[in-house]
Enzyme design. Structure first.
Site, PDB file in Angstrom:
ATOM      1  N   PHE A 207      78.227  67.678 -76.248  1.00 47.98           N
ATOM      2  CA  PHE A 207      78.067  66.224 -76.411  1.00 47.98           C
ATOM      3  C   PHE A 207      78.017  65.595 -75.028  1.00 47.98           C
ATOM      4  O   PHE A 207      78.934  65.765 -74.221  1.00 47.98           O
ATOM      5  CB  PHE A 207      79.234  65.623 -77.209  1.00 47.98           C
ATOM      6  N   ASP A 301      80.032  67.886 -66.931  1.00 46.15           N
ATOM      7  CA  ASP A 301      80.326  66.624 -67.613  1.00 46.15           C
ATOM      8  C   ASP A 301      81.828  66.563 -67.908  1.00 46.15           C
ATOM      9  O   ASP A 301      82.319  67.188 -68.853  1.00 46.15           O
ATOM     10  CB  ASP A 301      79.493  66.538 -68.898  1.00 46.15           C
ATOM     11  N   LYS A 346      85.692  57.435 -69.510  1.00 50.41           N
ATOM     12  CA  LYS A 346      86.922  57.464 -70.319  1.00 50.41           C
ATOM     13  C   LYS A 346      88.196  57.185 -69.516  1.00 50.41           C
ATOM     14  O   LYS A 346      88.464  56.043 -69.190  1.00 50.41           O
ATOM     15  CB  LYS A 346      87.009  58.812 -71.054  1.00 50.41           C
ATOM     16  N   THR A 370      71.719  46.520 -62.630  1.00 49.79           N
ATOM     17  CA  THR A 370      72.251  45.235 -62.166  1.00 49.79           C
ATOM     18  C   THR A 370      73.704  45.392 -61.715  1.00 49.79           C
ATOM     19  O   THR A 370      74.053  45.046 -60.591  1.00 49.79           O
ATOM     20  CB  THR A 370      72.182  44.183 -63.284  1.00 49.79           C
TER      21      THR A 370
HETATM   22  C1  LIG Z   1      81.690  65.016 -72.560  1.00 46.09           C
HETATM   23  C2  LIG Z   1      81.177  63.651 -72.876  1.00 46.09           C
HETATM   24  N1  LIG Z   1      80.115  63.179 -72.217  1.00 46.09           N
HETATM   25  C3  LIG Z   1      79.615  61.959 -72.440  1.00 46.09           C
HETATM   26  C4  LIG Z   1      80.176  61.144 -73.391  1.00 46.09           C
HETATM   27  C5  LIG Z   1      79.607  59.784 -73.640  1.00 46.09           C
HETATM   28  O1  LIG Z   1      80.506  58.821 -73.248  1.00 46.09           O
HETATM   29  P1  LIG Z   1      80.347  57.322 -73.814  1.00 46.09           P
HETATM   30  O2  LIG Z   1      80.659  57.387 -75.272  1.00 46.09           O
HETATM   31  O3  LIG Z   1      81.337  56.545 -73.020  1.00 46.09           O
HETATM   32  O4  LIG Z   1      78.929  56.933 -73.533  1.00 46.09           O
HETATM   33  C6  LIG Z   1      81.291  61.587 -74.116  1.00 46.09           C
HETATM   34  C7  LIG Z   1      81.907  60.751 -75.144  1.00 46.09           C
HETATM   35  O5  LIG Z   1      82.695  61.170 -75.956  1.00 46.09           O
HETATM   36  C8  LIG Z   1      81.800  62.882 -73.859  1.00 46.09           C
HETATM   37  O6  LIG Z   1      82.861  63.371 -74.529  1.00 46.09           O
END
Ligand SMILES: Cc1ncc(COP(=O)(O)O)c(C=O)c1O
Length: 486
Positions: A207, A301, A346, A370
């Site tokens: 994700f 990520d 987060k 922006t």
């Molecule tokens: C590993 C990871 N990357 C990206 C995201 C996307 O973050 P957001 O929901 O703040 O766009 C999440 C959200 O849960 C995530 O767990």
């Protein structure tokens, strides 16, 4: 004479402001206090009203920000719940942490409350200092630059991927400057200016966000992706089922990177939304070696895993584990293992990505929006970082997590399967999705919030201030709920 902005300038007298602050809760209850089912009647009514004007179906309950404190969230029905999910893993210091409440009253925060600047156009003078001494103080080794983004994780991921494409095209053409043909063709979304055959590799169950670009790398649930056009040639590769499967998965990465035109490989250190899937440090080191070999950017990520919850500030710091024992550690420093870019959001309460200097675009305005960040959120992140360091919260997570994971195993309950985790970033499975959902609902009704992920996983995402006595309460209520599972 310039004057410091006062609370009066934004319409609040000091007395009224103090009065508002005094309504904030200041201590935790000894245990959860639950008077209604959760969501209770007031939450249900608000969700119905919200649905009339916006999306109300995803809201689990409405919280009372004034009455929430520490590890306890208050809801609008008067319940106080022990929170081990913390706004989907995004609260590092729990609710209304005194350091943040105090900092929020400081004159330094006021002008940023009054207006949000377009940072790429004009930044306040302390911006460089905040980035250098605070945000970059927690930069992964070897990643000396940071780009702040709008606030969500997806914006961090998408900008990191853009930086990867820009870098890869410069390497391919042997020149940082695009040709006239490229500048013309990109205006028609065509090759060579738009390198449509160039891909980003991601893993099954990953994700990385729900915006247009990041969604093509997300592979957790079809409902997130269906009906939305995707980058059709971006490969999805299997994530190892277990340690024995890792060599096969690395071979497939090798084959894909050797055969296709790939700008970036993006991976979470623990596939979180996909069901807390782990792989060994050696697997991630294998990815690092392959991406380096094929000049593919490795984007780690850490939107969910970052900022302390795994018992290291960044989860990818675990990738050096085991090297010391095998002697392979010689010459394999943290900087060598570091990904090329690391995304965060987060728990930082601000979003962006750290990167190696070669990923800074050669021309201005290519990674830009922006806001390009937010001074207020950066100040908030600064207080969070200072508090984590001063209170040794990462070390605390390590020991509380150790305690919790062993205590979960000691429950020795036949319905609790595959207990796994690092720090307090812990998960376990129930035999079926229905049993998992039942357990989550019952725990909530008994005053403990935990989350779901994957098909049948329960995930724990407490704040870094979650302590052993909170773990005991969670375990006690979990055991009680398990006793009455159908
Ligand atoms: C590993 C990871 N990357 C990206 C995201 C996307 O973050 P957001 O929901 O703040 O766009 C999440 C959200 O849960 C995530 O767990």
């Amino acid at each position: 004479m310039p004057r410091t902005l006062s609370l009066r300038c934004i319409g609040l007298s000091h007395r009224r402001c103090r009065c508002l602050l005094s309504t904030l809760a200041r201590e935790e209850p000894a245990r959860p206090l639950v008077h209604t089912l959760v969501p209770g009647p007031r939450s249900l009514e608000l969700a119905r009203e919200l649905q009339e004007v916006s999306e109300g179906r995803t809201v689990q309950f409405f919280h009372d920000p004034h009455k929430s404190f520490g590890n306890y969230v208050a809801d609008v029905d008067g319940n106080l719940l022990l929170d081990a999910f913390c706004f989907i893993a995004s609260l590092p210091l729990g609710y209304n942490h005194p350091n943040l409440v105090e900092a929020a009253q400081s004159p330094a925060w006021l002008p940023h409350l009054a207006q949000r600047p377009a940072l790429g156009y004009s930044a306040p003078p302390e911006w460089v200092h905040t980035l250098r001494t605070k945000i970059l103080s927690v930069a992964p080794q070897g990643l000396a630059n940071v780009q702040m983004t709008c606030g969500c994780g997806a914006s961090a991921v998408e900008n990191a991927l853009k930086a990867a494409f820009i870098r890869k095209r410069a390497l391919e053409r042997g020149d940082v400057n695009p040709t006239t043909a490229e500048l013309d063709s990109c205006m028609r979304n065509s090759e060579p200016g738009s390198p449509n055959s160039m891909a980003v590799v991601s893993f099954e169950h990953a994700f990385h966000g729900r915006l247009f670009g990041s969604l093509s790398t997300t592979r957790s649930k079809s409902i997130h992706k269906v009906d939305i056009p995707a980058f059709g040639n971006w490969p999805v590769l299997p994530f190892p089922k277990d340690e024995q499967d890792e060599a096969r998965c690395l071979d497939l990465v090798d084959k894909t990177l050797s055969e296709q035109r790939v700008a970036a490989l993006i991976v979470e250190p623990i596939l979180s939304e996909g069901g807390d899937l782990h792989a060994s440090p050696a697997f991630f080191r294998g990815l690092r070696e392959l991406t380096r070999h094929y000049q593919v950017a490795m984007v780690c990520d850490e939107v969910q895993t970052g900022v302390g919850a795994t018992g290291r500030f960044w989860a990818h710091e675990h990738w050096s584990e085991g090297l010391e024992k095998t002697g392979q550690g010689v010459g394999t420093g943290a900087a060598e293992l570091a990904p090329d870019m690391v995304t965060f959001a987060k728990k930082m309460q601000a979003s962006g990505f750290f990167f190696k200097p070669e990923f800074l675009p050669p021309q201005a305005f290519r990674i830009y929006s922006t806001w390009s960040g937010d001074p207020l959120r950066a100040l908030q992140a600064s207080v969070i970082i200072d508090t984590i360091v001063a209170d040794h919260l990462v070390e605390r997570v390590h020991s509380v997590g150790d305690y919790l994971i062993h205590a979960l195993a000691d429950l020795n309950h036949p319905l609790v399967e595959r207990i796994r985790g690092r720090g307090t970033f812990i998960a376990f499975d129930l035999p079926s999705p229905a049993q998992r959902d039942h357990l989550l609902g019952e725990m909530r009704n008994q005053g403990v919030l935990v989350g779901s992920s994957g098909d049948k996983t329960v995930r724990l995402r407490p704040a870094l201030i979650f302590d052993k006595h909170h773990a005991d309460i969670l375990l006690d209520i979990l055991a009680r709920v398990l006793r009455h599972m159908p």
